[in-house]
Design a protein around this motif. Structure first.
Motif, mmCIF file in Angstrom:
data_model
loop_
_atom_site.group_PDB
_atom_site.id
_atom_site.type_symbol
_atom_site.label_atom_id
_atom_site.label_comp_id
_atom_site.label_asym_id
_atom_site.label_seq_id
_atom_site.Cartn_x
_atom_site.Cartn_y
_atom_site.Cartn_z
ATOM 1 N N LYS A 189 61.158 11.177 -133.032
ATOM 2 C CA LYS A 189 62.158 10.841 -132.013
ATOM 3 C C LYS A 189 63.555 10.936 -132.879
ATOM 4 O O LYS A 189 63.707 10.500 -133.894
ATOM 5 C CB LYS A 189 62.071 9.527 -131.392
ATOM 6 N N ASN A 190 64.379 11.584 -132.191
ATOM 7 C CA ASN A 190 65.665 11.860 -132.695
ATOM 8 C C ASN A 190 65.886 12.698 -134.020
ATOM 9 O O ASN A 190 66.865 12.584 -134.855
ATOM 10 C CB ASN A 190 66.700 10.684 -132.761
ATOM 11 N N MET A 191 64.681 13.233 -134.455
ATOM 12 C CA MET A 191 64.538 13.801 -135.714
ATOM 13 C C MET A 191 64.668 13.101 -136.904
ATOM 14 O O MET A 191 64.709 13.500 -137.878
ATOM 15 C CB MET A 191 65.454 14.979 -135.507
ATOM 16 N N ASN A 220 64.561 23.492 -137.242
ATOM 17 C CA ASN A 220 64.557 24.720 -136.929
ATOM 18 C C ASN A 220 65.997 25.393 -136.873
ATOM 19 O O ASN A 220 66.584 25.405 -135.645
ATOM 20 C CB ASN A 220 64.039 24.770 -135.393
ATOM 21 N N GLN A 221 66.506 25.763 -137.903
ATOM 22 C CA GLN A 221 67.749 26.478 -137.942
ATOM 23 C C GLN A 221 67.884 27.753 -137.350
ATOM 24 O O GLN A 221 66.702 28.447 -137.775
ATOM 25 C CB GLN A 221 68.429 26.188 -139.230
ATOM 26 N N MET A 222 68.689 28.159 -136.931
ATOM 27 C CA MET A 222 68.847 29.926 -136.572
ATOM 28 C C MET A 222 68.809 30.766 -137.931
ATOM 29 O O MET A 222 68.319 31.656 -137.691
ATOM 30 C CB MET A 222 69.952 30.111 -135.843
ATOM 31 N N SER A 223 69.817 30.102 -138.776
ATOM 32 C CA SER A 223 69.903 31.109 -140.127
ATOM 33 C C SER A 223 70.377 30.087 -140.978
ATOM 34 O O SER A 223 70.964 29.119 -140.933
ATOM 35 C CB SER A 223 71.107 31.912 -139.475
ATOM 36 N N SER A 245 66.301 20.833 -133.247
ATOM 37 C CA SER A 245 65.017 20.905 -132.787
ATOM 38 C C SER A 245 65.005 22.214 -132.016
ATOM 39 O O SER A 245 66.078 22.976 -131.532
ATOM 40 C CB SER A 245 64.816 19.788 -131.723
ATOM 41 N N LEU A 246 63.761 22.714 -131.665
ATOM 42 C CA LEU A 246 63.690 23.916 -130.748
ATOM 43 C C LEU A 246 64.391 23.661 -129.664
ATOM 44 O O LEU A 246 64.948 24.653 -128.952
ATOM 45 C CB LEU A 246 62.187 24.267 -130.707
ATOM 46 N N SER A 247 64.318 22.441 -128.939
ATOM 47 C CA SER A 247 65.086 22.241 -127.752
ATOM 48 C C SER A 247 66.424 22.265 -127.903
ATOM 49 O O SER A 247 67.167 22.760 -126.835
ATOM 50 C CB SER A 247 64.679 20.772 -127.115
ATOM 51 N N ASP A 248 67.071 22.061 -128.951
ATOM 52 C CA ASP A 248 68.651 22.575 -129.134
ATOM 53 C C ASP A 248 68.898 23.886 -128.910
ATOM 54 O O ASP A 248 70.019 24.133 -128.178
ATOM 55 C CB ASP A 248 68.817 22.058 -130.737
ATOM 56 N N HIS A 249 68.087 24.750 -129.450
ATOM 57 C CA HIS A 249 68.376 26.280 -129.160
ATOM 58 C C HIS A 249 68.162 26.530 -127.500
ATOM 59 O O HIS A 249 68.895 27.762 -127.191
ATOM 60 C CB HIS A 249 67.261 26.919 -130.091
ATOM 61 N N LEU A 250 67.242 25.882 -127.022
ATOM 62 C CA LEU A 250 67.131 25.978 -125.475
ATOM 63 C C LEU A 250 68.409 25.885 -124.813
ATOM 64 O O LEU A 250 69.005 26.536 -124.085
ATOM 65 C CB LEU A 250 66.036 25.448 -124.908
#
Length: 260
Positions: A219-221, A232-235, A252-257
Motif C-alpha cells: 500500500k502506497n508503495m 515501474n519507471q518509464m525510463s 506503480s503500473l497504475s500511475d502510467h495508466l
C-alpha cells in the motif's frame, strides 16, 4: 381525429407530471404526498439551484480518497483476520517501516486466491496423484485457494485447542509459537503437510509486501520505499550514467495508466 386526441391528452399528462413533482414522489410504486412529498419537492428545487450556482469547470468531480483494492474477493471475515494477523507476525512493523497489516498484504493474498492463479487454472489438476519429489515444486491435489483456506482455518483450530483463543486474539509470542509449530510440521492438517502451507503463506506474504500496489498489497508503495526501489519507471536514461545512488520516488503500473 387523431390530432384532436393527442392535443387534448397533452395538458392532462403535463398536469400529472406537475402533481408528482410538487405534491409527492413515487416510492416502491406508492405515491407519497403531503408533508413528505413537499419536502422532497422543495429539496429537489434547492438541489437544482445549488447546481446552477456552481460554475461548470468542464472537469469531473474529484473522486473520494478511497482504496478500491481494500475489498474481499475470496476470504470470509475470519480467514481474512487470520491472514492479516499471521502475515504481520511474518513481516512485522518496526523502525524501518510498516508491517504486512499496514501494507495490505492480506488483501493481496485474498485477491490472488480469487484469481485464476488461486484456481490453478493453467495447471493440470486431475488424478491420478503421486507423491512428488522435493524438486518438483507444487504437486498437491489441492488448489492454491483450497490450501490457503484450509491452512488459515487450521491455524484457528490449533490455536483454540492450545490456547482457547482464535489466532488473531493470541499474544504475539503465542502467535509465533503456533506458526513455528506449523513450520516444523508439529500440526496435523488433513491431506497436506503443515509446513507446506506455512512455506507457501510465507512466500505470499513477501510477495504482498513487494508486489505492485495494483495487485492489492504494498500500500502506497511503502514496501518499495523501505528498499529504495523505484518501482515501474518509464525510463532511467537520466540516471543510468550517474556514479552516485539516485533515490527516486517509486511509480506503480497504475500511475502510467493515469498518465496515459
Amino acid at each position: 381525429m387523431a390530432n384532436k386526441n393527442e392535443s387534448s391528452q397533452q395538458p392532462r399528462d403535463e398536469s400529472r407530471r406537475q402533481f408528482l413533482k410538487y405534491s409527492g414522489t413515487a416510492i416502491g410504486g406508492v405515491v407519497v404526498g403531503g408533508v413528505i412529498g413537499g419536502l422532497i419537492g422543495a429539496n429537489a428545487n434547492t438541489d437544482k439551484k445549488d447546481e446552477a450556482a456552481q460554475p461548470d469547470t468542464g472537469k469531473p468531480a474529484k473522486p473520494a480518497d478511497r482504496d478500491y483494492n481494500q475489498a474481499l474477493m475470496f476470504f470470509n471475515q475470519d480467514q481474512f483476520m487470520t491472514a492479516e494477523a499471521a502475515s504481520e507476525r511474518i513481516y512485522p512493523k518496526d523502525d524501518s517501516g510498516p508491517g504486512a497489516k499496514e501494507l495490505g498484504v492480506a488483501f493481496f493474498i485474498d485477491h490472488q486466491m480469487a484469481s485464476a492463479y488461486g484456481m490453478n487454472a493453467r495447471e493440470y489438476m486431475s488424478p491420478p496423484f503421486y507423491k512428488s519429489e522435493a524438486t518438483q515444486g507444487y504437486q498437491l491435489s489441492f488448489k492454491r485457494r483450497e490450501l490457503v483456506a484450509l491452512g488459515l482455518d487450521s491455524l484457528n483450530v490449533y490455536s483454540m485447542d492450545k490456547y482457547q483463543k482464535g489466532f488473531p486474539d493470541l499474544a504475539p509470542e503465542e502467535q509465533d509459537k503456533v506458526l513455528g509449530d506449523f513450520e516444523q510440521d508439529a500440526v496435523n492438517i488433513k491431506g497436506v503437510p503443515a509446513s507446506t502451507f506455512f512455506a507457501y503463506f510465507l512466500n505470499l506474504t513477501i510477495e504482498g509486501v513487494y508486489a505492485d500496489p495494483l495487485y492489492g498489497g504494498n500500500k502506497n508503495m511503502d514496501g518499495w520505499r523501505m528498499r529504495n526501489y523505484p518501482g515501474n519507471q518509464m525510463s532511467f536514461t537520466e540516471q543510468i550514467d550517474k556514479d552516485d545512488f539516485v533515490k527516486m520516488e517509486p511509480l506503480s503500473l497504475s500511475d502510467h495508466l493515469e498518465i496515459g
